[in-house]
Design an enzyme around this catalytic site. Structure first.
Site, mmCIF file in Angstrom:
data_model
loop_
_atom_site.group_PDB
_atom_site.id
_atom_site.type_symbol
_atom_site.label_atom_id
_atom_site.label_comp_id
_atom_site.label_asym_id
_atom_site.label_seq_id
_atom_site.Cartn_x
_atom_site.Cartn_y
_atom_site.Cartn_z
ATOM 1 N N LYS A 227 8.167 1.645 -2.448
ATOM 2 C CA LYS A 227 8.113 0.102 -3.035
ATOM 3 C C LYS A 227 8.759 0.367 -4.400
ATOM 4 C CE LYS A 227 4.611 -3.754 -3.595
ATOM 5 N NZ LYS A 227 3.440 -3.967 -3.459
ATOM 6 N N GLU B 129 0.606 -2.353 4.378
ATOM 7 C CA GLU B 129 0.605 -1.918 3.165
ATOM 8 C C GLU B 129 -0.668 -1.347 3.015
ATOM 9 O OE1 GLU B 129 1.752 -2.974 -1.534
ATOM 10 O OE2 GLU B 129 1.358 -4.304 0.150
ATOM 11 N N CYS C 65 5.815 -5.443 0.812
ATOM 12 C CA CYS C 65 5.255 -6.747 0.324
ATOM 13 C C CYS C 65 6.223 -7.445 -0.681
ATOM 14 C CB CYS C 65 4.060 -6.080 -0.136
ATOM 15 S SG CYS C 65 2.948 -7.626 -0.516
#
Length: 508
Positions: free
Chosen positions: A340, A265, A374
């Site tokens: 995300k 990321e 994440c």
């Protein structure tokens, strides 16, 4: 008293076995007239489909057998009786163009029952079904204890009670314990079967390895090689310096024949050093101007190095919103974007990041994969929805500054592997960027996690990198082992969900 034996052998039936086969069949079906096949019938079976005829011997005597033919799926699943499916007992329904292994008989001599010899015959049938690339095994099983309950309940009620182990049936109970699933009740199936009231249960076992159009080239792999890049944050003079470092790692993992390369990321963050005089929100938008250029170069690398690349993530601006997004660049030149969905408080406060709204899986030449970034891995609903779409590998590029943050990502990733019966690969950044605001220091340990069952490492960790050290992690994962787990695992978390109590669905 159980028969004592010294030697057991499972092999294909031979015509020389006929006399012993006939004697065992007579003993196995004492309540049925003409309960054995004529020698001419057995010879016909051996002529048309020798590999489908199995026997089990105890001390060189035939004590059990499984006889089969191949039929079209339409015939196997339609309502039929024994006479029809066997072509008036002449096996004219057998065809090499069929896709179903149809069981026409299976028995074990009464003196040799209780030794799991029948299970061996069924297991051998399953292996044959897989070897011949047939869709399923289908047969209609007798229910010989039904006559004792016929005045109390319907065949369907009887089958339900046997399935729930409230009633024992010597045939149906055994078939259910061997992973065969009831399809429907068959009426007037076998003439003269008084104990079953001439009812039978159509059962099937699906071959999870079946390939509808078996290809000689571009066959979907079973063993997939993952190349995870534990990226060192370092000052970079310009974009070309970034590409030089990126290509170095892609060259390294592709040189080992990796099918995927995954970056972490926000691994492009070093390029923000030139904008450190701006606010964090303005600096991230400047960094986003590189994203399209990075995507195009990653596409080129995917083609030239023959590898699928998961680009980690980068800021992406669309309609004045900043997203944390990345790309799957396939080795055939195509690409897809992922965003995300769950944004951390830090990302919102400093960078004004907006969450994406698409939950999806991606098709690749190595099967279906999922990608979450994440914080997303800490929300189990996302990967569960992906698992329902057939995902086998979940990729998680991450960026964490403390060991606490890494621990959350790691343990949640392990949980996702167990609950979704899939592999989960994580890769993050290490090092520090003293001249980039809000990037500080990074903590990471790349790893690949597995479900927790006997076919996998006992701790659920397939492999892991050295913490906080720039390196690559090359890991092989076997998709066929997942297929076995889905159907035959010691626990089956996907199959055992209580859909009668709860459901999970996407709203968009």
């Amino acid at each position: 008293m159980r028969q004592e034996i010294k030697k057991v052998e499972l092999r294909n039936l031979q015509i020389e076995d006929y006399k012993q086969l006939r004697n065992s069949m007579i003993e196995a079906y004492p309540d049925m007239e003409n309960s054995y096949w004529a020698e001419s019938d057995i010879k016909k079976l051996l002529d048309i489909f020798p590999e489908g005829q199995l026997v089990i011997l105890a001390d060189d005597v035939v004590v059990g057998s499984a006889l089969s033919i191949i039929v079209p799926e339409k015939l196997a699943y339609k309502t039929h009786n024994y006479k029809e499916v066997t072509g008036n007992y002449k096996f004219t329904t057998h065809t090499e163009e069929g896709d179903i292994l149809y069981g026409i008989d299976v028995f074990v001599h009464p003196k040799y029952r209780g030794l799991r010899l029948g299970r061996r015959l069924y297991d051998a049938r399953k292996e044959l079904c897989e070897q011949l690339n047939l869709k399923a095994i289908v047969f209609s099983g007798r229910i010989p204890h039904y006559s004792q309950f016929a005045n109390e309940m319907s065949p369907k009620e009887y089958i339900d009670k046997v399935n729930r182990k409230e009633i024992y049936d010597p045939v149906l109970t055994f078939q259910l314990s061997n992973d065969f699933q009831p399809v429907r009740v068959m009426r007037n199936y076998l003439e003269g079967d008084k104990r079953s009231q001439e009812y039978a249960v159509l059962l099937d076992w699906n071959n999870i390895y079946y390939e509808e159009n078996k290809k000689l080239i571009n066959v979907e792999k079973s063993v997939i090689r993952l190349g995870l890049i534990q990226w060192q944050m370092r000052p970079l003079a310009n974009l070309e310096a970034l590409f030089e470092q990126v290509e170095f790692f892609i060259d390294a993992v592709s040189g080992y024949g990796s099918d995927f390369a995954m970056f972490p990321e926000l691994f492009t963050a070093p390029l923000m050093a030139d904008y450190n005089h701006l606010s964090e929100a303005e600096a991230i938008k400047e960094l986003a101007k590189y994203t399209e250029l990075v995507r195009k170069r990653m596409q080129e690398f995917a083609i030239s190095y023959n590898i699928n690349i998961i680009t980690g993530s980068m800021p992406f601006v669309e309609e004045n919103h900043v997203y944390n997004a990345g790309f799957l660049c396939r080795r055939d030149g195509t690409f897809d974007m992922y965003r995300k969905i769950h944004i951390t408080p830090n990302e919102i406060f400093h960078w004004g990041i907006t969450g994406g709204n698409t939950i999806q899986t991606f098709d690749t030449d190595c099967g279906k994969i999922g990608i979450v970034i994440c914080y997303d891995v800490e929300f189990p609903e996302l990967s569960r929805l992906m698992a329902d779409q057939g995902m086998n590998i979940l990729f998680v590029p991450f960026l964490t500054d403390t060991q606490n943050g890494y621990t959350r990502v790691r343990h949640c990733a392990q949980a996702r592997a167990i609950e979704n019966e899939c592999y989960v690969a994580i890769a993050g950044c290490v090092g520090n960027l003293p001249k980039v605001n809000n990037m500080d220091i990074q903590y990471a340990q790349a790893a690949v996690f597995t479900p927790s069952d006997f076919a996998f490492p006992s701790n659920g960790v397939k492999a892991e990198a050295t913490p906080n050290t720039e390196m690559t992690l090359i890991v092989d994962v076997d998709i066929d082992v997942l297929k076995e787990l889905h159907e035959h695992g010691s626990v089956q978390t996907l199959k055992d969900r209580r859909h009668d109590l709860y459901k999970l669905k996407k709203l968009k």
